[in-house]
Design a protein around this motif. Structure first.
Motif, PDB file in Angstrom:
ATOM      1  N   GLN B  11       0.836  -1.206   0.000  1.00 43.77           N
ATOM      2  CA  GLN B  11       0.000   0.000   0.000  1.00 43.77           C
ATOM      3  C   GLN B  11       0.873   1.259   0.000  1.00 43.77           C
ATOM      4  O   GLN B  11       0.635   2.208  -0.754  1.00 43.77           O
ATOM      5  CB  GLN B  11      -0.905  -0.013   1.242  1.00 43.77           C
ATOM      6  N   HIS B  12       1.902   1.232   0.855  1.00 45.49           N
ATOM      7  CA  HIS B  12       2.779   2.396   0.956  1.00 45.49           C
ATOM      8  C   HIS B  12       3.532   2.628  -0.350  1.00 45.49           C
ATOM      9  O   HIS B  12       3.653   3.770  -0.817  1.00 45.49           O
ATOM     10  CB  HIS B  12       3.772   2.205   2.109  1.00 45.49           C
ATOM     11  N   ASP B  15       1.126   4.156  -2.755  1.00 45.09           N
ATOM     12  CA  ASP B  15       0.935   5.567  -2.403  1.00 45.09           C
ATOM     13  C   ASP B  15       2.079   6.409  -2.945  1.00 45.09           C
ATOM     14  O   ASP B  15       1.866   7.459  -3.564  1.00 45.09           O
ATOM     15  CB  ASP B  15       0.889   5.735  -0.879  1.00 45.09           C
ATOM     16  N   GLY B  52      -4.688  14.810  -0.368  1.00 48.28           N
ATOM     17  CA  GLY B  52      -4.679  14.114   0.920  1.00 48.28           C
ATOM     18  C   GLY B  52      -4.644  15.079   2.088  1.00 48.28           C
ATOM     19  O   GLY B  52      -5.229  14.819   3.142  1.00 48.28           O
ATOM     20  N   TYR B  72       6.550  10.559   1.691  1.00 44.34           N
ATOM     21  CA  TYR B  72       5.552  11.359   0.986  1.00 44.34           C
ATOM     22  C   TYR B  72       6.134  12.715   0.604  1.00 44.34           C
ATOM     23  O   TYR B  72       5.885  13.246  -0.464  1.00 44.34           O
ATOM     24  CB  TYR B  72       4.314  11.590   1.865  1.00 44.34           C
ATOM     25  N   PHE B 108      -6.085   6.769  -5.249  1.00 42.10           N
ATOM     26  CA  PHE B 108      -6.381   7.752  -4.219  1.00 42.10           C
ATOM     27  C   PHE B 108      -7.876   7.910  -3.962  1.00 42.10           C
ATOM     28  O   PHE B 108      -8.268   8.233  -2.843  1.00 42.10           O
ATOM     29  CB  PHE B 108      -5.750   9.102  -4.577  1.00 42.10           C
ATOM     30  N   THR B 111      -8.390   4.861  -1.535  1.00 41.80           N
ATOM     31  CA  THR B 111      -7.803   4.999  -0.197  1.00 41.80           C
ATOM     32  C   THR B 111      -8.382   6.216   0.531  1.00 41.80           C
ATOM     33  O   THR B 111      -8.570   6.182   1.743  1.00 41.80           O
ATOM     34  CB  THR B 111      -6.263   5.135  -0.272  1.00 41.80           C
TER      35      THR B 111
END
Lengths: 222, 222, 222
Positions: B11-12, B15, B52, B72, B108, B111
């Motif tokens: 998942q990371h 992202d 986000g 990020y 996105f 999530t």
């Protein structure tokens, strides 16, 4: 009777009406800017809910009411559908839309100030947030549409001043422990009527003294 | 296999990939607008993390993930460096960038919806925030670059609709208690493929009915 | 003596001075854009307080200092009144205004970084928020005035870099447990002097390598 104005259900109905007319103004601008139906919906949502959203983020009321009340979220979609199918007719009743917009302005400057005070802000800050609630959505609308915010332009009829007066009246009422349905209603009414008068008589605010005429020719700083 | 898609580390990684391609689109716009390298970095950061960030402020997840996860924050700087040195090459593979951007959009919206729901928002509000997560960064990018947001323009291929579909699928899965790695992955895939099809076949959304032709000549309200 | 720089009352006085000069730059842009006096006040408030407001929302310090300290709120109104009555004179001392603006930049990148760290953010994130505190108000100012943010333009003297250096110095001091009034003051001074030098010698940041000359002719993507 004005006291009834602020029972929860009537308050909610008024909120929805205010949101609806603000959303109409967003959807109409989207049509003028040649946006598609999704652009209309986005602009309607942000115009209608943006001011309250800013206020709620600033006072720490998260998640903001815009995201917890399905009615708040749905109203702009209804407004979008209306403008989508009937925008020439809606344009034609622009005068009526302006009257409702003035009502929304009056309502939101009062409820915004009250809510900010309930969350512990001082009187001046509460009034400033009441103003932000009332005019914030319109500013976000214009920024997203890539226009100079109507609020800031000197060639538009007074818009901020009626909201400032309404918010200041609420702050004064709180200060003197006199806030109730009646005085709140009177503040809404004052802001509403001031805005109507500003439109009727084209009241405008002054620009800086001694503006050199050159500045008018070059509006963008170089 | 799709189940693996949502283990924490995968998942990371996804992202980070989504953030990277969004940052590329920000840095490329900065080059076209003639910004310097710091303007490129700012626009890359905001394009990649803005959606986000908005979501996290609204659901009260502060400090937002954009400020707690160094990865990020770093990704957009890598994207900026790449575009700085190689932008003609990056422009030339615009098609590939668009495919990754579509993947980021799909990821996105899913999530974002899931995270908003985990923070206690209702299903409609969660889907709306999923949409905001996916498209918010691009809107901020265009606003900062002083352009009409690409999202709102009628002459661009559908962008919001795939994200709306993906977010709505997640909300429906939650409603029927069927959200898992498989269904999440399917929602990502649906939004991704819809966006690819929209680009391939130039799907566009309709504008308001009966637009008077005059409006096309005067896009800015007077 | 530099240690005295950061006693609470002196710190507050410096904050007010920084807010005041940022507000002047907002009010001056409003005059150039032909806004009325309320537009001037709005732009002054947002330029002066916008950066700190963003920082406080992101670190969860609500209500933000901008809404709890009456002095912070009043300063921009004083600046607006000054520019309203005396703007040709204020324009004429633009050089002096720029020096104060540089001081505000230095001050806010340092206090912003420190405050973010106190609220539990990591060092990189704190420095990023210090930068956002220092430059955020100016970006909001330009967005509201419908201009390309001065921060992003390649043809402006370095503005972000001095703030980045100041913020990074604070982060390094925290890292090595050496943050005190003296080192903070030195970071403020470094950012301040760097900005003065950038203006004096027109230091600019590079644009992307190999920019095709065509891009210069069509700054807006089509």
């Amino acid at each position: 009777m004005l006291h009834d104005l602020f029972t929860p259900s009537v308050q909610h109905a008024l909120d929805l009406a205010g949101i609806f007319v603000f959303a109409i103004s967003g959807a109409l601008l989207a049509v003028r800017k040649n946006f598609d139906v999704f652009g209309m919906a986005v602009l309607a949502e942000i115009t209608a809910l943006g001011g309250g959203l800013l206020r709620d983020l600033i006072i720490g009321a998260v998640p903001p009411a815009a995201f917890t009340d399905l009615g708040y979220f749905s109203m702009p979609l209804v407004a979008t559908a209306l403008v989508f199918f009937l925008h020439p007719q809606v344009e034609r009743i622009q005068g009526a839309v302006n009257v409702f917009d003035a009502a929304g302005l009056g309502l939101f400057c009062v409820t915004g100030t009250t809510k900010a005070y309930e969350f512990g802000l001082g009187l001046t800050a509460s009034a400033a947030l009441g103003l932000a609630t009332a005019v914030g959505g319109g500013v976000l609308r214009d920024v997203l549409a890539n226009e100079v915010p109507s609020l800031l332009r000197w060639d538009r009829d007074l818009y901020a001043v009626p909201a400032i007066v309404g918010a200041a009246m609420v702050a004064l009422c709180i200060r003197f422990d006199a806030l109730n349905g009646l005085t709140s209603g009177f503040a809404v009414l004052t802001a509403f009527v001031l805005r109507l008068l500003a439109m009727r008589f084209h009241w405008r605010a002054p620009r800086a003294w001694n503006r050199r005429s050159a500045a008018a020719e070059e509006p963008s700083p170089s």
